[in-house]
Design an enzyme around this catalytic site. Sequence first.
Site, PDB file in Angstrom:
ATOM      1  CG  ASP A  13       6.799 -23.846   1.314  1.00  0.00           C
ATOM      2  OD1 ASP A  13       5.858 -23.878   2.107  1.00  0.00           O
ATOM      3  OD2 ASP A  13       6.928 -24.650   0.369  1.00  0.00           O
ATOM      4  CD  GLU A  14       6.901 -17.340  -0.686  1.00  0.00           C
ATOM      5  OE1 GLU A  14       6.124 -17.619   0.250  1.00  0.00           O
ATOM      6  OE2 GLU A  14       6.551 -17.366  -1.885  1.00  0.00           O
ATOM      7  CE  LYS A  16       2.968 -17.157   2.302  1.00  0.00           C
ATOM      8  NZ  LYS A  16       3.908 -18.096   1.688  1.00  0.00           N
ATOM      9  N   GLY A  40       1.185 -24.223   5.385  1.00  0.00           N
ATOM     10  CA  GLY A  40       1.739 -24.541   6.700  1.00  0.00           C
ATOM     11  C   GLY A  40       2.637 -23.391   7.109  1.00  0.00           C
ATOM     12  CG  HIS A  41       1.590 -19.658   7.301  1.00  0.00           C
ATOM     13  ND1 HIS A  41       0.587 -18.744   7.158  1.00  0.00           N
ATOM     14  CD2 HIS A  41       2.023 -19.920   6.045  1.00  0.00           C
ATOM     15  CE1 HIS A  41       0.419 -18.471   5.874  1.00  0.00           C
ATOM     16  NE2 HIS A  41       1.281 -19.177   5.176  1.00  0.00           N
ATOM     17  CB  THR A 129      -1.106 -30.346  -0.209  1.00  0.00           C
ATOM     18  OG1 THR A 129      -2.398 -29.760  -0.424  1.00  0.00           O
ATOM     19  CG2 THR A 129      -0.036 -29.298  -0.431  1.00  0.00           C
ATOM     20  NE  ARG A 143     -22.317 -20.893 -11.372  1.00  0.00           N
ATOM     21  CZ  ARG A 143     -22.742 -20.667 -12.597  1.00  0.00           C
ATOM     22  NH1 ARG A 143     -23.511 -19.646 -12.847  1.00  0.00           N
ATOM     23  NH2 ARG A 143     -22.384 -21.467 -13.586  1.00  0.00           N
ATOM     24  CD  GLN A 224      -1.384 -21.882  -0.745  1.00  0.00           C
ATOM     25  OE1 GLN A 224      -2.272 -21.098  -0.956  1.00  0.00           O
ATOM     26  NE2 GLN A 224      -1.444 -22.763   0.226  1.00  0.00           N
ATOM     27  CB  THR A 239      -2.541 -23.453  -5.037  1.00  0.00           C
ATOM     28  OG1 THR A 239      -3.531 -24.039  -4.190  1.00  0.00           O
ATOM     29  CG2 THR A 239      -2.548 -21.933  -4.900  1.00  0.00           C
ATOM     30  N   GLY A 302       5.467 -32.726   4.668  1.00  0.00           N
ATOM     31  CA  GLY A 302       6.780 -33.289   4.989  1.00  0.00           C
ATOM     32  C   GLY A 302       7.613 -33.603   3.748  1.00  0.00           C
ATOM     33  NE  ARG A 303       4.361 -32.548  -1.251  1.00  0.00           N
ATOM     34  CZ  ARG A 303       3.671 -31.968  -2.228  1.00  0.00           C
ATOM     35  NH1 ARG A 303       3.639 -32.511  -3.437  1.00  0.00           N
ATOM     36  NH2 ARG A 303       3.024 -30.850  -2.024  1.00  0.00           N
ATOM     37  CG  LEU A 332      21.380 -13.309   4.412  1.00  0.00           C
ATOM     38  CD1 LEU A 332      21.277 -13.053   2.916  1.00  0.00           C
ATOM     39  CD2 LEU A 332      21.780 -12.024   5.127  1.00  0.00           C
ATOM     40  CB  VAL A 414      19.798 -13.906  10.167  1.00  0.00           C
ATOM     41  CG1 VAL A 414      20.183 -12.889   9.106  1.00  0.00           C
ATOM     42  CG2 VAL A 414      19.547 -13.195  11.512  1.00  0.00           C
TER      43      VAL A 414
HETATM   44  P1  IMP Z   1      -2.740 -27.779  -3.856  1.00  0.00           P
HETATM   45  O1  IMP Z   1      -2.794 -26.386  -3.368  1.00  0.00           O
HETATM   46  O2  IMP Z   1      -2.752 -28.809  -2.765  1.00  0.00           O
HETATM   47  O3  IMP Z   1      -3.777 -28.058  -4.898  1.00  0.00           O
HETATM   48  O4  IMP Z   1      -1.323 -27.992  -4.598  1.00  0.00           O
HETATM   49  C1  IMP Z   1      -1.008 -27.343  -5.822  1.00  0.00           C
HETATM   50  C2  IMP Z   1       0.464 -26.939  -5.858  1.00  0.00           C
HETATM   51  O5  IMP Z   1       0.689 -25.940  -4.892  1.00  0.00           O
HETATM   52  C3  IMP Z   1       1.429 -28.065  -5.512  1.00  0.00           C
HETATM   53  O6  IMP Z   1       2.623 -27.892  -6.247  1.00  0.00           O
HETATM   54  C4  IMP Z   1       1.707 -27.857  -4.048  1.00  0.00           C
HETATM   55  O7  IMP Z   1       2.942 -28.401  -3.639  1.00  0.00           O
HETATM   56  C5  IMP Z   1       1.721 -26.345  -3.993  1.00  0.00           C
HETATM   57  N1  IMP Z   1       1.397 -25.806  -2.678  1.00  0.00           N
HETATM   58  C6  IMP Z   1       0.182 -25.729  -2.104  1.00  0.00           C
HETATM   59  N2  IMP Z   1       0.280 -25.145  -0.900  1.00  0.00           N
HETATM   60  C7  IMP Z   1       1.566 -24.839  -0.714  1.00  0.00           C
HETATM   61  C8  IMP Z   1       2.287 -24.180   0.336  1.00  0.00           C
HETATM   62  O8  IMP Z   1       1.745 -23.746   1.348  1.00  0.00           O
HETATM   63  N3  IMP Z   1       3.625 -24.046   0.131  1.00  0.00           N
HETATM   64  C9  IMP Z   1       4.252 -24.470  -0.993  1.00  0.00           C
HETATM   65  N4  IMP Z   1       3.627 -25.077  -1.993  1.00  0.00           N
HETATM   66  C10 IMP Z   1       2.288 -25.262  -1.858  1.00  0.00           C
END
Ligand code: IMP
Length: 424
Positions: A13-14, A16, A40-41, A129, A143, A224, A239, A302-303, A332, A414
Amino acid sequence: MPSSVVTGAQWGDEGKGKIIDILSESSDYIIRYQGGNNAGHTVVIDGESFILHLIPSGILHKGKTCIIGNGVVVNPVALIDEIEKLNARGIKAGKNLLISEQAHIIFPYHWKMDELREIAKGRSKIGTTKRGIGPCYTDKVSRCGIRMADLLDVNIFSRKLKANLKEKNAILRNVYGFKGYSLATLSRQYMGYRKKIKGYIKDTTVIINKALDDKKRVLFEGAQGALLDVDFGTYPYVTSSNSTAGGACIGTGVGPSRIGKVIGVVKAYTTRVGEGPFPTEFSDKLMNIVRTKGKEFGATTGRPRRCGWFDALIVKHAVMVSGITEIVVTKLDVLDDLEKIKVCTGYTYRGKSFKTFPTNIEKLFKVKPQYEEWPGWMSDTSGVRSFNKLPRNAVGYLKRLSDLVGAKISMVSVGSERKQTLKL
Ligand code: IMP
């Protein structure tokens, strides 16, 4: 070398999506290399917001080839939904979109297993997720996974699905008390998806390597972030893929010698979603301020995201494991109203201080961050359009981040719009 990797250098979630969108303008190929629709980009163009989970953000530019690489796990329902939504908004996802025949396919038993495993773990859950990402990668490594190429051959597909369902249904029923899935229903559904996506499925490794031979500009899109990497992140709170830059090679079939730049994206502070250690996490008051201003809610689930101060140790770790050559600092402007801003420069554990990120997760849960305090700039940066026009304290803060993590800054963001980007 005309190829770059864009990779997250925190817990995802930086921002990207926005950076890839900007760099796509000067790229010919944009290739996603790992993850699935857990990502989610978000890209904002002239006030219009696009959230992409699987398709590279480059799709928003005309004349680009977008590829979903072999390292991605693909949920066809999510993919078709994304293609149709883009088409409905006038954005073509036709011949300009390719999917690797080696990419693995997500099935309902994957996301059901993901959900039931999380429930069974109780307080020690990962906070996934629930998109079936982990179970799908598990099948890949075991496999027994089903790949895009299998979808092209009805007989092979049916044989593999039958074998998988035999095992998965037994686990779902006997371990979790869930009724399981019918072969006939799943086959019918997936044959329907096949019709819609078979035209996109190609040997993308050959296509990407040919593009590099032809000196095309290739951008590898990570999802991620480094701290969620299955090897180098905060395991087991990670992940299931290699989200570090090295994943770009494995997830596309390109050798390391063909990678040029590695661009790490970081927020001016830190966030994470899901469970796991987070040494610089804010207390409630600051959490609410930054979460609200930064709109820190997951683009996929949405968390609410957990927010905290910039942690130089985790970014330094990401710079090392991804071989980051430059960083882009996003959001920033979210810090504009803070009188004082802290940066974590080390940790203390059992009376000892250290400056590197610990691999021992139990230790990471207990460390105390050591902070440096910086004066805020207390002015709106969202309208600033060049680095030189940033307030002095903001420049000082950015320079300090760059020194601490050991990488130069190439861009600062910004705001969510394309024009709110300062190139250095
Ligand atoms: P998973 O990828 O659904 O198995 O989730 C594993 C961990 O990665 C959890 O803490 C998720 O919240 C986190 N995570 C997975 N995808 C993202 C993302 O795109 N942004 C931020 N955290 C993520």
